[in-house]
Scaffold this active site. Structure first.
Site, PDB file in Angstrom:
ATOM      1  N   TRP A 348       0.929  -1.283   0.261  1.00 21.55           N
ATOM      2  CA  TRP A 348       0.271  -0.100  -0.145  1.00 21.55           C
ATOM      3  C   TRP A 348       0.882   1.312   0.156  1.00 21.55           C
ATOM      4  O   TRP A 348       0.532   2.302  -0.608  1.00 21.55           O
ATOM      5  CB  TRP A 348      -0.899  -0.026   1.234  1.00 21.55           C
ATOM      6  CG  TRP A 348      -1.711   1.243   1.244  1.00 21.55           C
ATOM      7  CD1 TRP A 348      -2.914   1.360   1.015  1.00 21.55           C
ATOM      8  CD2 TRP A 348      -1.240   2.624   2.071  1.00 21.55           C
ATOM      9  NE1 TRP A 348      -3.418   2.679   1.058  1.00 21.55           N
ATOM     10  CE2 TRP A 348      -2.538   3.115   1.868  1.00 21.55           C
ATOM     11  CE3 TRP A 348      -0.248   2.856   2.822  1.00 21.55           C
ATOM     12  CZ2 TRP A 348      -2.354   4.675   2.548  1.00 21.55           C
ATOM     13  CZ3 TRP A 348      -0.188   4.156   3.492  1.00 21.55           C
ATOM     14  CH2 TRP A 348      -1.336   4.912   3.333  1.00 21.55           C
ATOM     15  N   HIS A 349       1.894   1.201   0.528  1.00 21.94           N
ATOM     16  CA  HIS A 349       2.844   2.450   0.887  1.00 21.94           C
ATOM     17  C   HIS A 349       3.591   2.755  -0.518  1.00 21.94           C
ATOM     18  O   HIS A 349       4.049   3.979  -0.755  1.00 21.94           O
ATOM     19  CB  HIS A 349       3.859   1.882   1.817  1.00 21.94           C
ATOM     20  CG  HIS A 349       3.490   2.323   3.248  1.00 21.94           C
ATOM     21  ND1 HIS A 349       2.806   1.188   4.011  1.00 21.94           N
ATOM     22  CD2 HIS A 349       3.415   3.143   3.987  1.00 21.94           C
ATOM     23  CE1 HIS A 349       2.450   1.729   5.213  1.00 21.94           C
ATOM     24  NE2 HIS A 349       2.682   2.777   5.268  1.00 21.94           N
ATOM     25  N   GLY A 350       3.727   1.902  -1.382  1.00 21.76           N
ATOM     26  CA  GLY A 350       4.520   2.189  -2.636  1.00 21.76           C
ATOM     27  C   GLY A 350       4.669   1.092  -3.447  1.00 21.76           C
ATOM     28  O   GLY A 350       4.827  -0.198  -2.984  1.00 21.76           O
ATOM     29  N   PHE A 497       2.496   8.580  -1.055  1.00 25.02           N
ATOM     30  CA  PHE A 497       1.587   7.558  -0.836  1.00 25.02           C
ATOM     31  C   PHE A 497       0.148   7.497  -1.331  1.00 25.02           C
ATOM     32  O   PHE A 497      -0.771   6.747  -1.360  1.00 25.02           O
ATOM     33  CB  PHE A 497       1.684   6.828   0.271  1.00 25.02           C
ATOM     34  CG  PHE A 497       3.272   6.468   0.733  1.00 25.02           C
ATOM     35  CD1 PHE A 497       4.022   5.965   0.022  1.00 25.02           C
ATOM     36  CD2 PHE A 497       3.513   6.954   2.323  1.00 25.02           C
ATOM     37  CE1 PHE A 497       5.375   5.820   0.074  1.00 25.02           C
ATOM     38  CE2 PHE A 497       5.138   6.673   2.449  1.00 25.02           C
ATOM     39  CZ  PHE A 497       6.025   5.961   1.344  1.00 25.02           C
TER      40      PHE A 497
END
Length: 497
Positions: A348-350, A497
């Protein structure tokens, strides 16, 4: 628009005055004005991406209504010779007119947008690398995509609305202005907290009046958030960035300092944004969920995740972990569920393998605690003014493990992260190290930790004695004025993000 910019310094009081003095008597006009202000706030970065957030809002608003209104057809059974065909047709209609179809449509649209803008090039590059490993030379083109600010946050916020309506936990709203404002609410739009509709959406239907204490609490949070961002995070960045960019030549002690200071950089940056967001929301009569609770005082990794980015960790708990079976399944499946949640959280962060590695490390640290049944041991703050020797050891060891994982989060590649960590062990330990380079940052972090330990469990800077309260205000304002980064302000890390 950055919270720590002169533009926002002008934007906020104008919106505040109009909100309370012009539109206060009409709730719908107040909501409409907030929606307009939120779109101005978001469009200030790039107005072209307003279409995405409007489209996401429209799809989920419509899907929410259709989920409840969709009713399955009934097989009459009055044509025995055509029962099979009629049943198939009914099942077909039920799917395309039923609640599950509209939930699927909401999921597909929002996750599709997120996948396209955030992960398209990652999947293309990963496929090309895999084909190269097989001995072929792929010629695959990527797209020059710009990642819309906050897309990971507002897509998860709207998805939770659709899922909760489908589960029957929330009634869909018929007020499009209130719903669109819930999605685009500017204080927490681009970096959270990721609000649940059950908490935030009803607040748009209640008459709001300015309450002094709520406004005062909001100003304290804004002040503390600016201190964490401008004084702690941005000063840490001045030291951390050169170390990570030139880690191949840094000494072992410099690498250790870089990892520790990055931990405080990302904490000051992200929790600072959350504090400002919650504080600004209070100025407008809204209460947002707490997103951080002094995570670096955690005594194990499970406690850390109850204190760090709470809105995201609870989102994955409620919408991924529990639907997979949570911990109420055999141990093997529970371990699988934990790995899935942490890996997805990392992704999800990247769109980078470094984030997946970061999630995997946290999963590996969490699972042993889970297996021995100690993952819910530390549910409350320590009651003593000073930690015991055992607590101090637990806090320090947990923090250092978190710092190791942060190296993967900060590095450009997994190879760089591994090279950074091995450099701590293999490089000359103190060669070229100058304590004076880090002294100011260490002192500022010490002030942060001292105040957070002193105020743990309480609103920051809310000392009961007036002399202590106003002294703390003056000290924090002075630190911001003297040591804050005003010119060339740094973007918030979580904007990416």
């Amino acid at each position: 628009m950055l919270f720590n910019s002169f533009t926002f310094l002008l934007f906020l009081p104008i919106v505040f005055l109009l909100y309370w003095f012009v539109f206060q008597k009409n709730l719908k006009l107040q909501n409409a004005f907030l929606l307009l202000a939120s779109y101005v706030f978001y469009g200030w970065w790039d107005w072209r991406f307003l279409g995405l957030i409007i489209a996401s809002s429209a799809v989920d608003y419509w899907c929410g209504l259709k989920i409840v209104n969709g009713k399955p057809s009934v097989v009459s059974g009055d044509r025995p010779h055509d029962t099979t065909h009629h049943l198939q047709l009914t099942i077909y209609k039920n799917w395309f007119q039923g609640p599950k179809f509209y939930l699927t449509l909401s999921l597909a649209f929002n996750l599709g947008l997120l996948a396209f803008f955030k992960y398209f090039n990652f999947f293309i590059d990963s496929a090309a690398d895999f084909i190269s490993l097989l001995g072929f030379q792929p010629h695959i083109s990527t797209l020059n995509l710009i990642l819309p600010v906050g897309i990971s946050f507002y897509t998860f916020q709207t998805l939770s609305y659709s899922i909760d309506v489908y589960r029957g936990n929330l009634k869909p709203t018929k007020d499009p202005v209130a719903f669109f404002t819930f999605v685009a609410f500017f204080p927490q739009l681009v970096a959270g907290p990721i609000e649940r509709a059950s908490n935030l959406l009803p607040q748009f239907f209640k008459k709001r009046e300015f309450i002094y204490q709520q406004g005062s609490d909001g100003m304290k949070l804004i002040l503390w958030g600016l201190f964490k961002k401008m004084v702690i995070a941005d000063n840490c960045a001045l030291v951390v960035n050169p170390i990570f960019e030139n880690y191949q030549t840094a000494s072992g002690l410099e690498l250790i300092m870089g990892a520790i200071l990055f931990a405080f950089q990302i904490y000051g940056d992200f929790s600072g944004y959350s504090d400002i967001a919650i504080g600004v929301a209070k100025l407008f009569g809204f209460d947002l969920m707490t997103n951080f609770r002094t995570p670096y005082f955690s005594r194990d990794i499970a406690e850390f995740w109850r204190r760090w980015h709470i809105s995201l960790s609870t989102w994955f708990r409620d919408y991924v972990y529990i639907p997979l079976g949570g911990s109420r399944v055999p141990k093997a499946k529970a371990i699988r569920n934990i790995f899935i949640v942490f890996l997805v959280s990392g992704f999800w962060h990247g769109a980078n393998w470094t984030f997946i590695a970061w999630g995997g490390i946290h999963a590996a640290l969490f699972i042993p605690i889970f297996l021995i049944g100690k993952n819910r041991t530390h549910l409350h703050e320590g009651e003593h003014l000073l930690p015991s020797f055992k607590e101090a050891f637990q806090i320090i060891s947990t923090f250092l493990l978190v710092c190791v994982a942060w190296v993967f989060f900060r590095a450009d590649t997994v190879g760089d992260a591994w090279g950074y960590l091995t450099g701590i062990l293999l490089r000359p330990f103190m060669e070229g190290f100058r304590l004076s380079t880090y002294m100011l940052t260490i002192v500022l972090i010490s002030i942060l930790l001292f105040l957070e330990w002193l105020m743990k469990g309480e609103l920051m800077l809310s000392f009961r004695k007036p002399i202590l309260r106003y002294s703390s205000y003056s000290m924090v304002v002075g630190l911001i004025l003297f040591y804050g980064v005003f010119f060339n302000p740094q973007d918030f890390i979580y904007f990416q993000f």
